[in-house]
Write a protein that holds these residues in place. Structure first.
Motif, PDB file in Angstrom:
ATOM      1  N   ILE A   1      45.083 120.675  62.061  1.00 38.73           N
ATOM      2  CA  ILE A   1      43.887 121.083  61.328  1.00 38.73           C
ATOM      3  C   ILE A   1      44.355 121.597  59.965  1.00 38.73           C
ATOM      4  O   ILE A   1      45.294 122.390  59.895  1.00 38.73           O
ATOM      5  CB  ILE A   1      43.115 122.190  62.070  1.00 38.73           C
ATOM      6  N   GLY A   2      43.709 121.122  58.910  1.00 41.49           N
ATOM      7  CA  GLY A   2      44.136 121.546  57.589  1.00 41.49           C
ATOM      8  C   GLY A   2      43.053 121.344  56.548  1.00 41.49           C
ATOM      9  O   GLY A   2      41.903 121.012  56.870  1.00 41.49           O
ATOM     10  N   ARG A   3      43.432 121.551  55.300  1.00 46.16           N
ATOM     11  CA  ARG A   3      42.500 121.410  54.184  1.00 46.16           C
ATOM     12  C   ARG A   3      43.058 120.385  53.196  1.00 46.16           C
ATOM     13  O   ARG A   3      44.270 120.362  52.912  1.00 46.16           O
ATOM     14  CB  ARG A   3      42.268 122.744  53.485  1.00 46.16           C
ATOM     15  N   VAL A   4      42.170 119.540  52.708  1.00 48.46           N
ATOM     16  CA  VAL A   4      42.582 118.488  51.792  1.00 48.46           C
ATOM     17  C   VAL A   4      43.161 119.100  50.518  1.00 48.46           C
ATOM     18  O   VAL A   4      42.532 119.950  49.881  1.00 48.46           O
ATOM     19  CB  VAL A   4      41.391 117.568  51.454  1.00 48.46           C
ATOM     20  N   ARG A   5      44.360 118.638  50.157  1.00 47.48           N
ATOM     21  CA  ARG A   5      45.021 119.095  48.942  1.00 47.48           C
ATOM     22  C   ARG A   5      44.833 118.086  47.801  1.00 47.48           C
ATOM     23  O   ARG A   5      44.635 118.477  46.642  1.00 47.48           O
ATOM     24  CB  ARG A   5      46.512 119.304  49.218  1.00 47.48           C
ATOM     25  N   ALA A   6      44.883 116.791  48.147  1.00 46.66           N
ATOM     26  CA  ALA A   6      44.731 115.738  47.141  1.00 46.66           C
ATOM     27  C   ALA A   6      44.280 114.461  47.833  1.00 46.66           C
ATOM     28  O   ALA A   6      44.657 114.199  48.982  1.00 46.66           O
ATOM     29  CB  ALA A   6      46.042 115.503  46.399  1.00 46.66           C
ATOM     30  N   VAL A   7      43.465 113.662  47.138  1.00 47.88           N
ATOM     31  CA  VAL A   7      42.969 112.401  47.688  1.00 47.88           C
ATOM     32  C   VAL A   7      43.311 111.265  46.738  1.00 47.88           C
ATOM     33  O   VAL A   7      43.451 111.454  45.525  1.00 47.88           O
ATOM     34  CB  VAL A   7      41.448 112.443  47.925  1.00 47.88           C
ATOM     35  N   GLY A   8      43.446 110.057  47.321  1.00 50.21           N
ATOM     36  CA  GLY A   8      43.707 108.877  46.519  1.00 50.21           C
ATOM     37  C   GLY A   8      42.431 108.285  45.951  1.00 50.21           C
ATOM     38  O   GLY A   8      41.318 108.737  46.266  1.00 50.21           O
ATOM     39  N   PRO A   9      42.542 107.234  45.132  1.00 44.99           N
ATOM     40  CA  PRO A   9      41.386 106.659  44.455  1.00 44.99           C
ATOM     41  C   PRO A   9      40.411 105.925  45.365  1.00 44.99           C
ATOM     42  O   PRO A   9      39.303 105.604  44.941  1.00 44.99           O
ATOM     43  CB  PRO A   9      42.020 105.697  43.439  1.00 44.99           C
ATOM     44  N   ASP A  10      40.808 105.659  46.613  1.00 41.21           N
ATOM     45  CA  ASP A  10      39.903 104.942  47.515  1.00 41.21           C
ATOM     46  C   ASP A  10      39.005 105.890  48.305  1.00 41.21           C
ATOM     47  O   ASP A  10      38.125 105.442  49.039  1.00 41.21           O
ATOM     48  CB  ASP A  10      40.708 104.089  48.494  1.00 41.21           C
ATOM     49  N   ALA A  11      39.209 107.198  48.178  1.00 42.37           N
ATOM     50  CA  ALA A  11      38.384 108.165  48.901  1.00 42.37           C
ATOM     51  C   ALA A  11      37.093 108.409  48.119  1.00 42.37           C
ATOM     52  O   ALA A  11      37.126 108.771  46.943  1.00 42.37           O
ATOM     53  CB  ALA A  11      39.145 109.473  49.083  1.00 42.37           C
TER      54      ALA A  11
ATOM     55  N   ARG B   1      34.296 110.190  49.700  1.00 41.59           N
ATOM     56  CA  ARG B   1      33.563 111.337  50.252  1.00 41.59           C
ATOM     57  C   ARG B   1      34.430 112.576  50.440  1.00 41.59           C
ATOM     58  O   ARG B   1      33.941 113.700  50.340  1.00 41.59           O
ATOM     59  CB  ARG B   1      32.902 110.957  51.580  1.00 41.59           C
ATOM     60  N   LEU B   2      35.693 112.387  50.747  1.00 42.45           N
ATOM     61  CA  LEU B   2      36.580 113.533  50.905  1.00 42.45           C
ATOM     62  C   LEU B   2      36.768 114.237  49.573  1.00 42.45           C
ATOM     63  O   LEU B   2      36.844 113.592  48.525  1.00 42.45           O
ATOM     64  CB  LEU B   2      37.950 113.097  51.430  1.00 42.45           C
ATOM     65  N   ALA B   3      36.861 115.561  49.631  1.00 37.96           N
ATOM     66  CA  ALA B   3      37.080 116.352  48.419  1.00 37.96           C
ATOM     67  C   ALA B   3      38.148 117.398  48.688  1.00 37.96           C
ATOM     68  O   ALA B   3      38.360 117.824  49.839  1.00 37.96           O
ATOM     69  CB  ALA B   3      35.780 117.022  47.977  1.00 37.96           C
ATOM     70  N   VAL B   4      38.826 117.814  47.647  1.00 37.90           N
ATOM     71  CA  VAL B   4      39.824 118.868  47.766  1.00 37.90           C
ATOM     72  C   VAL B   4      39.177 120.118  48.370  1.00 37.90           C
ATOM     73  O   VAL B   4      38.089 120.531  47.961  1.00 37.90           O
ATOM     74  CB  VAL B   4      40.422 119.186  46.385  1.00 37.90           C
ATOM     75  N   GLY B   5      39.839 120.680  49.367  1.00 39.36           N
ATOM     76  CA  GLY B   5      39.329 121.863  50.049  1.00 39.36           C
ATOM     77  C   GLY B   5      38.606 121.578  51.342  1.00 39.36           C
ATOM     78  O   GLY B   5      38.358 122.506  52.131  1.00 39.36           O
ATOM     79  N   ASP B   6      38.251 120.310  51.607  1.00 40.74           N
ATOM     80  CA  ASP B   6      37.563 119.973  52.860  1.00 40.74           C
ATOM     81  C   ASP B   6      38.463 120.263  54.064  1.00 40.74           C
ATOM     82  O   ASP B   6      39.673 119.983  54.037  1.00 40.74           O
ATOM     83  CB  ASP B   6      37.188 118.486  52.889  1.00 40.74           C
ATOM     84  N   TRP B   7      37.855 120.783  55.121  1.00 39.23           N
ATOM     85  CA  TRP B   7      38.559 120.959  56.387  1.00 39.23           C
ATOM     86  C   TRP B   7      38.586 119.624  57.126  1.00 39.23           C
ATOM     87  O   TRP B   7      37.554 118.950  57.249  1.00 39.23           O
ATOM     88  CB  TRP B   7      37.873 122.004  57.256  1.00 39.23           C
ATOM     89  N   VAL B   8      39.768 119.247  57.621  1.00 39.98           N
ATOM     90  CA  VAL B   8      39.914 117.963  58.300  1.00 39.98           C
ATOM     91  C   VAL B   8      40.811 118.110  59.532  1.00 39.98           C
ATOM     92  O   VAL B   8      41.640 119.026  59.623  1.00 39.98           O
ATOM     93  CB  VAL B   8      40.508 116.880  57.379  1.00 39.98           C
TER      94      VAL B   8
END
Length: 367
Positions: A64-74, A76-83
């Protein structure tokens, strides 16, 4: 970042500083808040289980963690989201039969090993690089509850078996291995899915009684004697009617006899799903009677892990309140205590007990 590294099988995990993950297209970097420690992780790290792993490697399975960085194909995911970091990584160049690696734990065959070259390191670290589709949003949570949300991982395995069986509300399920780590979870998940009854066989009467205490009269415990004919009849009598489905989750050491006994309780046109470990570490394999299978139109299916959609669907069950993670007792360890966490998980791997590593914390006071 800081991580727990396995350099050779049988050696302790080394707490080291490693380069931070480098983000690429189709990938997500997650700050790990809590990661599960399997009860048999010590057997994986020693090499006893014989899992396919390329060393050195950061082990672990799911987090369980929080998004730190996303690639260009994402989109809906955003930095800080719980995943939830789903550990079942599938190759993308064959949708019908993808190669699979369990990130941080094992690979399936040569194709899985090729996939492991890139998605190798697991969650016993401060950060983790995962495929975009493996970052499953779970919605806002309190950081203090991240360890309990790690219970999603072991529940996914039996959920995958129930999805494979096309299990329906109102049906009767028999869980072979109901007193174990994954089997007890199968009882909880099946009831959350609307099972009319769950037959729970086992030898540990204390755990059987606890299952009834936790989940009520829809759980029908059966104490096994070791006599196959007697046990088969006891399991059938415990059910209010025909047994629609049998889900086997027994570990390798159980042997084929109790699996066969449980499987042959299923009704005509019933389904049997095999997810346990019979024969995986040597010993006899499972043999089911051809004539019985054919004349009773029995469906037997093997299932390894779960389909890609399962993580999101199970998170929805939890969010709805149908599946309560409060059933889990959680023991938390800091990353510097990774070896202690592995030892604790091995000694305390019973039903609804979860050991987690929290890289965001230092040394933790344990109960």
């Amino acid at each position: 970042m800081k991580a727990a590294l396995l350099r050779t099988f049988g050696s302790p995990l080394a707490i080291e500083t490693m380069p931070d993950p480098v983000l690429g297209t189709g990938e997500v970097v997650v700050d790990v808040v809590a990661s599960s420690v399997l009860p048999y992780m010590d057997e994986v790290l020693s090499g006893e289980r014989g899992y396919l792993l390329q060393l050195p490697l950061v082990p672990g399975i799911g987090a369980i963690g929080r998004v730190r960085a996303v690639g260009p194909d994402a989109t809906r995911l955003a930095v800080g989201d719980w995943v939830f970091c789903d550990p079942t990584v599938r190759s993308r160049d064959d949708a019908r039969t993808p190669d699979i690696t369990l990130q941080g734990l094992s690979a399936r065959g040569d194709g899985g090993l090729r996939l492991q070259r890139h998605f190798r390191h697991g969650p016993f670290a401060e950060q983790m690089l995962i495929p975009t589709e493996n970052a499953v949003p779970i919605g806002p949570i309190d950081a203090a509850d991240a360890g309990r949300w790690c219970g999603l991982g072991p529940l996914l395995v039996p959920y995958g078996g129930l999805l494979a069986a096309k299990f329906q509300a109102g049906e009767t399920l028999l869980v072979s291995g109901a007193t174990g780590y994954f089997g007890s979870g199968a009882v909880q998940v099946a009831l959350a899915m609307g099972a009319g009854c769950v037959v729970a066989p086992g030898r540990n009467e204390k755990v059987l009684d606890d299952l009834v205490r936790r989940f009520g009269p829809r759980v029908r415990p059966v104490r096994l004697t070791g006599d196959q004919d007697e046990d088969r009849e006891r399991m059938r009598r415990a059910a209010p009617g025909p047994i629609d489905c049998v889900l086997d989750l027994l570990p390798p050491g159980a042997g084929p006899a109790p699996v066969r006994t449980a499987a042959m309780t299923v009704r005509e046109f019933g389904r049997v799903v095999l997810m346990g470990g019979v024969g995986m570490q040597g010993g006899d394999d499972l043999h089911l009677p051809y004539a019985w299978l054919m004349r009773n139109s029995i469906t037997v299916r093997g299932q390894w892990m779960y389909p890609a959609v399962a993580s999101a669907r199970l998170a929805t069950l939890i969010r709805s309140g149908l599946l309560d993670l409060a059933e889990f007792d959680v023991a938390e360890f800091g990353l510097d205590e990774a070896n202690e966490a592995v030892a604790h998980a091995a000694a305390n791997g019973g039903p609804f007990r979860t050991t987690v590593i929290r890289p965001d914390q230092g040394v933790i006071a344990h109960p």
